[in-house]
Design an enzyme around this catalytic site. Structure first.
Site, PDB file in Angstrom:
ATOM      1  N   GLU A  18      -9.198   8.073   0.312  1.00 32.61           N
ATOM      2  CA  GLU A  18      -9.386   7.446   1.630  1.00 32.61           C
ATOM      3  C   GLU A  18     -10.737   6.743   1.768  1.00 32.61           C
ATOM      4  O   GLU A  18     -10.812   5.574   2.158  1.00 32.61           O
ATOM      5  CB  GLU A  18      -9.242   8.498   2.738  1.00 32.61           C
ATOM      6  CG  GLU A  18      -7.855   9.093   2.794  1.00 32.61           C
ATOM      7  CD  GLU A  18      -7.640   9.981   4.010  1.00 32.61           C
ATOM      8  OE1 GLU A  18      -8.072   9.631   5.109  1.00 32.61           O
ATOM      9  OE2 GLU A  18      -7.016  11.047   3.854  1.00 32.61           O
ATOM     10  N   HIS A  68      -3.309   6.219   5.960  1.00 35.31           N
ATOM     11  CA  HIS A  68      -2.387   7.358   5.979  1.00 35.31           C
ATOM     12  C   HIS A  68      -2.639   8.199   4.720  1.00 35.31           C
ATOM     13  O   HIS A  68      -2.750   7.645   3.621  1.00 35.31           O
ATOM     14  CB  HIS A  68      -0.940   6.870   6.029  1.00 35.31           C
ATOM     15  CG  HIS A  68       0.027   8.008   6.141  1.00 35.31           C
ATOM     16  ND1 HIS A  68       0.223   8.691   7.320  1.00 35.31           N
ATOM     17  CD2 HIS A  68       0.795   8.619   5.210  1.00 35.31           C
ATOM     18  CE1 HIS A  68       1.085   9.670   7.107  1.00 35.31           C
ATOM     19  NE2 HIS A  68       1.448   9.643   5.846  1.00 35.31           N
TER      20      HIS A  68
HETATM   21  C1  GAR Z   1      -7.435  11.345   7.669  1.00 37.28           C
HETATM   22  O1  GAR Z   1      -7.021  12.150   6.599  1.00 37.28           O
HETATM   23  C2  GAR Z   1      -6.422  10.248   7.934  1.00 37.28           C
HETATM   24  O2  GAR Z   1      -5.835   9.759   6.776  1.00 37.28           O
HETATM   25  C3  GAR Z   1      -5.417  11.004   8.773  1.00 37.28           C
HETATM   26  O3  GAR Z   1      -6.195  11.815   9.637  1.00 37.28           O
HETATM   27  C4  GAR Z   1      -7.428  12.147   8.991  1.00 37.28           C
HETATM   28  C5  GAR Z   1      -8.565  11.762   9.902  1.00 37.28           C
HETATM   29  O4  GAR Z   1      -9.793  12.190   9.398  1.00 37.28           O
HETATM   30  N1  GAR Z   1      -4.563  10.099   9.494  1.00 37.28           N
HETATM   31  C6  GAR Z   1      -3.269  10.323   9.704  1.00 37.28           C
HETATM   32  O5  GAR Z   1      -2.689  11.322   9.355  1.00 37.28           O
HETATM   33  C7  GAR Z   1      -2.544   9.213  10.453  1.00 37.28           C
HETATM   34  N2  GAR Z   1      -1.122   9.339  10.306  1.00 37.28           N
HETATM   35  P1  GAR Z   1     -11.181  11.574   9.899  1.00 37.28           P
HETATM   36  O6  GAR Z   1     -11.187  11.620  11.427  1.00 37.28           O
HETATM   37  O7  GAR Z   1     -12.218  12.516   9.329  1.00 37.28           O
HETATM   38  O8  GAR Z   1     -11.306  10.173   9.362  1.00 37.28           O
END
Ligand code: GAR
Length: 200
Positions: free
Chosen positions: A180, A109
């Protein structure tokens, strides 16, 4: 070796970070065996193929929630998956599904939970809310998934500074790069090693 499935809904940069960490030997106790996307047009499937991993599209809208979960469970079972990694996965899983993989599902998250988390907080919305509130520090969290959205036990967190002039997009990129993509591979190795340890 723990067999891992990564569930995605979008670009898949976190998936990419996990696959690169695996290939660099930073994830040693598990291997991503398959990547599933819940909607069409997810770049994550292309990334999976580029790394030679199985890539499956399960269109949740077309299938409907019950059939989607049924198929998902079928695939996870037949592939003998022991760890489910939610990497930007936007479908909320049912309690029955979560119980079936209790303590075996992790999620990333893009905030320091409990701030800016729970229902309705995903993707850019999280960073918009952080900027609106004027916090000076945000970050990312990896947690176990339970029946409460973003409510499971916290495994890893990393803080990131908010800078003057940040837009949601700029902040999102910084949180991904500095937090992340750093903590998620670590969490995948941590969980894989734990599961392997429990088997021994
Ligand atoms: C990321 O920033 C992740 O933390 C967020 O979506 C993005 C996905 O990016 N997730 C959430 O908000 C879940 N609540 P990615 O597809 O490039 O990994």
């Amino acid at each position: 070796m723990v067999r891992i499935a990564v569930l995605t809904s979008g670009g898949g940069t976190n998936l990419e970070a996990i696959l690169c960490a695996e290939e660099a030997g930073e994830i040693r106790s598990g291997r991503v065996e398959l990547v599933i996307a819940d909607r069409e047009g997810c770049h994550s499937l292309k990334r999976a193929e580029n790394h030679g991993r199985k890539a499956i599209l399960l269109d949740r809208k077309k299938l409907g929630r019950a059939a989607f979960e049924e198929k998902l469970l079928e695939i996870l079972k037949s592939e003998n998956i022991a760890l489910v990694v939610l990497a930007g996965f936007l479908t909320i899983l049912s309690e029955a599904f979560i119980r079936r993989y209790s303590d075996r599902i992790i999620n990333i998250h893009p905030s320091l939970i409990p701030s800016f988390s729970g229902k309705g907080f995903y993707g850019l919305k999280v960073h918009e809310a952080a900027l609106m509130r004027g916090v000076k520090i945000t970050g990312a969290t990896v947690h176990l998934v339970n029946e409460i959205p973003d409510g499971g036990r916290i495994l890893f967190q990393k803080a990131v500074n908010v800078e003057d002039g940040d837009t949601p997009e700029i902040l999102q990129q910084r949180v991904m790069r500095e937090a992340e993509w750093v903590i998620f591979p670590k969490a995948v190795e941590y969980m894989s090693a734990k599961i392997e340890g429990e088997r021994a």
